[in-house]
Design a protein around this motif. Structure first.
Motif, PDB file in Angstrom:
ATOM      1  N   THR A  74      -5.296   0.298  -7.999  1.00  0.00           N
ATOM      2  CA  THR A  74      -6.098   1.193  -7.167  1.00  0.00           C
ATOM      3  C   THR A  74      -6.737   2.309  -7.987  1.00  0.00           C
ATOM      4  N   PHE A 126       0.612  -1.158  -8.604  1.00  0.00           N
ATOM      5  CA  PHE A 126      -0.217  -0.655  -7.499  1.00  0.00           C
ATOM      6  C   PHE A 126      -1.152   0.458  -8.000  1.00  0.00           C
ATOM      7  N   TYR A 174       6.543  -2.227 -10.032  1.00  0.00           N
ATOM      8  CA  TYR A 174       5.628  -2.638  -8.972  1.00  0.00           C
ATOM      9  C   TYR A 174       4.713  -1.469  -8.579  1.00  0.00           C
ATOM     10  N   ARG A 175       5.271  -0.259  -8.576  1.00  0.00           N
ATOM     11  CA  ARG A 175       4.444   0.900  -8.265  1.00  0.00           C
ATOM     12  C   ARG A 175       3.351   1.070  -9.316  1.00  0.00           C
ATOM     13  N   PHE A 233       5.506  -7.090  -1.128  1.00  0.00           N
ATOM     14  CA  PHE A 233       4.473  -8.061  -1.476  1.00  0.00           C
ATOM     15  C   PHE A 233       4.126  -8.898  -0.253  1.00  0.00           C
ATOM     16  N   MET A 250       2.356   3.497   4.438  1.00  0.00           N
ATOM     17  CA  MET A 250       3.231   3.202   3.288  1.00  0.00           C
ATOM     18  C   MET A 250       3.912   1.858   3.514  1.00  0.00           C
ATOM     19  N   LYS A 251       3.672   0.971   2.588  1.00  0.00           N
ATOM     20  CA  LYS A 251       4.265  -0.361   2.739  1.00  0.00           C
ATOM     21  C   LYS A 251       4.550  -0.855   1.332  1.00  0.00           C
ATOM     22  N   PHE A 252       5.823  -0.894   0.966  1.00  0.00           N
ATOM     23  CA  PHE A 252       6.180  -1.244  -0.404  1.00  0.00           C
ATOM     24  C   PHE A 252       6.767  -2.649  -0.418  1.00  0.00           C
ATOM     25  N   ARG A 300       0.134   4.244  -0.210  1.00  0.00           N
ATOM     26  CA  ARG A 300      -0.447   5.472   0.350  1.00  0.00           C
ATOM     27  C   ARG A 300       0.021   5.629   1.785  1.00  0.00           C
ATOM     28  N   PRO A 310       9.688   0.874  -9.938  1.00  0.00           N
ATOM     29  CA  PRO A 310       8.702   1.598 -10.752  1.00  0.00           C
ATOM     30  C   PRO A 310       7.648   0.675 -11.367  1.00  0.00           C
ATOM     31  N   VAL A 362      -1.289  -6.030  -8.789  1.00  0.00           N
ATOM     32  CA  VAL A 362      -0.260  -6.281  -7.758  1.00  0.00           C
ATOM     33  C   VAL A 362      -0.118  -7.787  -7.520  1.00  0.00           C
ATOM     34  N   ARG A 415       0.904   7.581 -16.392  1.00  0.00           N
ATOM     35  CA  ARG A 415       2.291   8.021 -16.255  1.00  0.00           C
ATOM     36  C   ARG A 415       3.156   6.915 -15.655  1.00  0.00           C
ATOM     37  N   THR A 467      11.099  -0.714   3.390  1.00  0.00           N
ATOM     38  CA  THR A 467      10.041  -1.628   3.830  1.00  0.00           C
ATOM     39  C   THR A 467      10.646  -3.004   4.111  1.00  0.00           C
ATOM     40  N   ASP A 483       0.862  -1.176   0.000  1.00  0.00           N
ATOM     41  CA  ASP A 483       0.000   0.000   0.000  1.00  0.00           C
ATOM     42  C   ASP A 483       0.900   1.227   0.000  1.00  0.00           C
TER      43      ASP A 483
END
Lengths: 382, 319
Positions: free
Chosen positions: B247, B243, B239-240, B5, B1-3, A4, B237, B69, B254, A299, A2
């Protein structure tokens, strides 16, 4: 996953932003590599400390906020966004501090961490020697045991901040029989002791941001040993890993620089030069990629997957990106890029400074060797 | 914020890696090149059986209800093994977009195979093995496919004519099929690159010149490290972007473009460096490296190349 921010993180960001907006000096301070600028930066660090913002990721008992790495990154974003001064005690707070927390004794933590957080003591580095640069294990400076003291002799070079710093940390050969990375000890040393001579070295930009340090029978108590005697290489590498990894160049620095670059392009760029427009976007993507990569790394650290030799990838990435950001800026500004003083001098200064990145904290060639050996498992050999 | 899997996401990707190590060795990839099909029905049924092909089908239609994701590491693993056939087109577009139409059930079960024809493209990859072709606003069946002689034998190219049309919307959530494929391809290109680096590192450890393994030479080390650098910094980038797509973030277009631009460039740089490390053997049909390189060269140009996507990012970033 997440990406955000949580309510707690947003609140932390706003608290940092509010404090910084109220406290960041309205005019930039002079370079901390000048006598006047150093004193003003020390005062600024004290102000940060009084607001408990100087070392947000440190435990509260040493002057920090116990913030996790995500919050540290958020603080850094706000710090650069606010245009706040450079961190004169970076060597202490971001490199030595975490190392002391990991390997230091309780007495050392009590003695060194609070004064580091407040910058009552500003720290310089004393690692490289004239014949131990990329080949750092070739260190010859000696520490000989005499009762409860070490007697230091030798010469260090490229000692960052050593010109005005109060103390330095370095590695010294304590076992004269041992070779290479064995028999070295990590020692903390005040810079005002008898027998110490600091000779400033002017950098490419003319400021004396680093120095040579000569040790001539300098006596320091053995309590100043960090970690075990003869095991200083491991302590130093933990510090260097942290430096290359996340702490030395937080992504916020580059996010802020590319935002300024985009503004520069929007204001001055020749919009028919599509190659240059592509270059601006490329480096914007690099900065954004570095930011994302760091959040992912951090993380992972929070979830118990510590950073290893991959830290060397970061060091190559940010240092080459920093050069690239400034090369593109100088292309955009054209003839003004020849002037050391003028409305766009920050870009010219920044270009010169960026050129140090691929060299210090282990040259990028050494980092490539580390990646090849430890990540790609290629055979050792020079 | 948790980046990061979840354990489930990681374990599923590891399971797929293990499956592909057994069921999709380089010899299989080569076999489907050389037999001219560009597709392995046995491998397809393994992927279907594991639930890989239907991961993005809504649960209400009998799928796993996965998001981008959930799927992104799978795309990467498919790339690592250079899996032939229309896996990305089927998984990332056809299944989620038309799951609830009459075409849905056999696609989700893997009994029917779909590929994608993006607007403005003269060619359709995998058309000869596909039962249906998904277009932006319709589905084609019973079409004629003529070989256009693509470079990658695991991604055969065709021109397509005729066919019966059924109206259908190929958007995946709010995402255009072109963007869905750009994202899936970015992850696949990263997987291809990871494996090319492994293949070259394995070679550099054993190939000796001047009495030493060539991997001990700094020129070789630095070539390899620079390739790894590009690949590692294309991952976050990508994986982002997954996400953002999952969502429905405002920045999704972009972010996908950034991912595809970086992954395409990383894959190309990796192909050049790893071929160079191989020396003469890298320029042969016999070396397995070509199976990965040619797929990289095909995919880096598909669904928008690095220039296209960089310019699209410029549109968001520059005034």
């Amino acid at each position: 996953m997440d990406l955000r921010e949580t309510a707690d993180e947003i609140a932390f960001r706003l608290e940092a932003r509010t404090w910084l907006e109220a406290n960041v000096p309205s005019e930039p301070l002079p370079s901390f590599d000048t006598a006047e600028g150093f004193a003003l930066h020390r005062q600024w660090e004290k102000k940060l400390y009084d607001g408990r913002w100087s070392a947000v990721s440190w435990p509260e008992q040493y002057g920090g906020r116990g913030a996790d790495y995500i919050k540290w990154l958020i603080f850094e974003e706000e710090y650069y966004r606010a245009g706040a001064p450079g961190r004169v005690n970076q060597n202490g707070i971001f490199l030595l501090g975490p190392t002391i927390m990991e390997v230091g004794t309780d007495a050392q933590k009590e003695k060194f961490l609070p004064t580091m957080a407040s910058s009552e003591i500003v720290w310089g580095q004393a690692w490289s020697e004239p014949n131990a640069g990329s080949d750092l294990a070739g260190i010859k400076s000696k520490a000989m045991r005499d009762g409860d003291d070490w007697i230091l002799n030798g010469q260090k070079i490229w000692a960052s901040r050593a010109v005005w710093a109060d103390w330095c940390f370095g590695i010294f050969r304590t076992d004269p029989e041992a070779e290479r990375h064995r028999g070295l000890t990590f020692i903390l040393c005040p810079l005002n002791l008898p027998g110490i001579t600091v000779r400033p070295i002017a950098q490419l930009d003319g400021d004396t941001g680093f120095a040579e340090i000569f040790f001539d029978d300098v006596r320091v108590p053995v309590e100043n040993t960090l970690g075990e005697v003869d095991k200083g290489w491991g302590v130093a590498m933990a510090t260097a890993g942290f430096e290359r990894g996340v702490s030395l160049r937080s992504p916020a620095r580059f996010s802020e620089a590319v935002n300024r670059l985009v503004q520069l392009w929007n204001r001055l760029g020749d919009k028919s030069d599509t190659a240059l427009a592509d270059a601006v976007t490329d480096v914007w993507m690099q900065a954004e990629g570095y930011r994302l990569h760091t959040y992912q790394t951090v993380t992972g650290m929070l979830e118990g997957r510590p950073i290893g030799a991959e830290a060397s990838l970061n060091k190559i990435f940010w240092s080459e990106m920093d050069v690239r950001i400034h090369e593109i800026a100088l292309q955009i500004i054209g003839p003004e890029a020849e002037r050391m003083e003028g409305p766009l001098e920050r870009w010219v200064d920044g270009f010169l400074f960026s050129l140090s990145g691929p060299i210090y904290a282990g040259t990028n060639e050494i980092q490539r060797n580390i990646i090849a050996d430890r990540v790609l498992q290629l055979p050792k050999g020079m | 914020m948790k980046f990061s899997f979840t354990d489930d996401q990681r374990l599923f990707a590891e399971g797929l890696r293990d499956l592909l190590a057994n069921e999709c060795p380089a010899s299989l990839v080569r076999e489907v090149w050389e037999n001219g099909t560009g597709h392995s029905p046995e491998l397809w049924s393994h992927l279907s059986g594991m639930g890989v092909l239907s991961i993005m089908a809504p649960e209400s239609d009998g799928g796993m209800g996965g998001s981008f994701v959930d799927a992104i590491l799978l795309f990467q693993e498919l790339g690592r093994a250079a899996v032939p056939g229309p896996v990305l087109e089927h998984m990332a577009v056809a299944v989620p977009a038309i799951a609830s139409t009459t075409f849905g059930a056999p696609l989700i079960a893997g009994d029917s195979i779909a590929t994608l024809w993006v607007d403005d493209s003269p060619y359709v990859a995998h058309a000869a093995v596909a039962d249906v072709i998904v277009r932006k606003d319709h589905v084609l069946e019973s079409f004629d496919a003529t070989d256009a002689h693509g470079m990658d034998g695991g991604r055969r190219l065709f021109t397509v004519a005729g066919g019966e049309r059924t109206n259908a919307n190929a958007n995946v959530g709010g995402l255009d099929p072109f963007d869905a494929m750009a994202l899936a391809s970015a992850a696949y290109l990263i997987g291809l690159s990871e494996r090319m680096i492994e293949i070259a590192a394995e070679y550099a450890r054993v190939r000796e010149q001047f009495g030493k393994p060539i991997g001990s030479f700094q020129a070789v080390k630095h070539l390899m490290s620079d390739a790894l650098l590009k690949v590692e910094f294309a991952k976050a980038p990508t994986y982002r972007a997954a996400f953002s797509a999952s969502t429905g973030a405002d920045t999704t277009t972009r972010d996908i473009s950034m991912a595809k631009a970086l992954a395409s460039e990383a894959a190309y740089r990796t192909s050049r460096s790893t071929m160079q490390v191989h020396g003469g053997i890298g320029y042969t049909w016999e070396a397995d490296l070509q199976l990965w390189m040619k797929k990289a060269w095909a995919l880096m140009r598909s669904y928008g190349d690095a220039n296209f996507h960089r310019r699209r990012v410029s549109g968001f970033v520059l005034a």
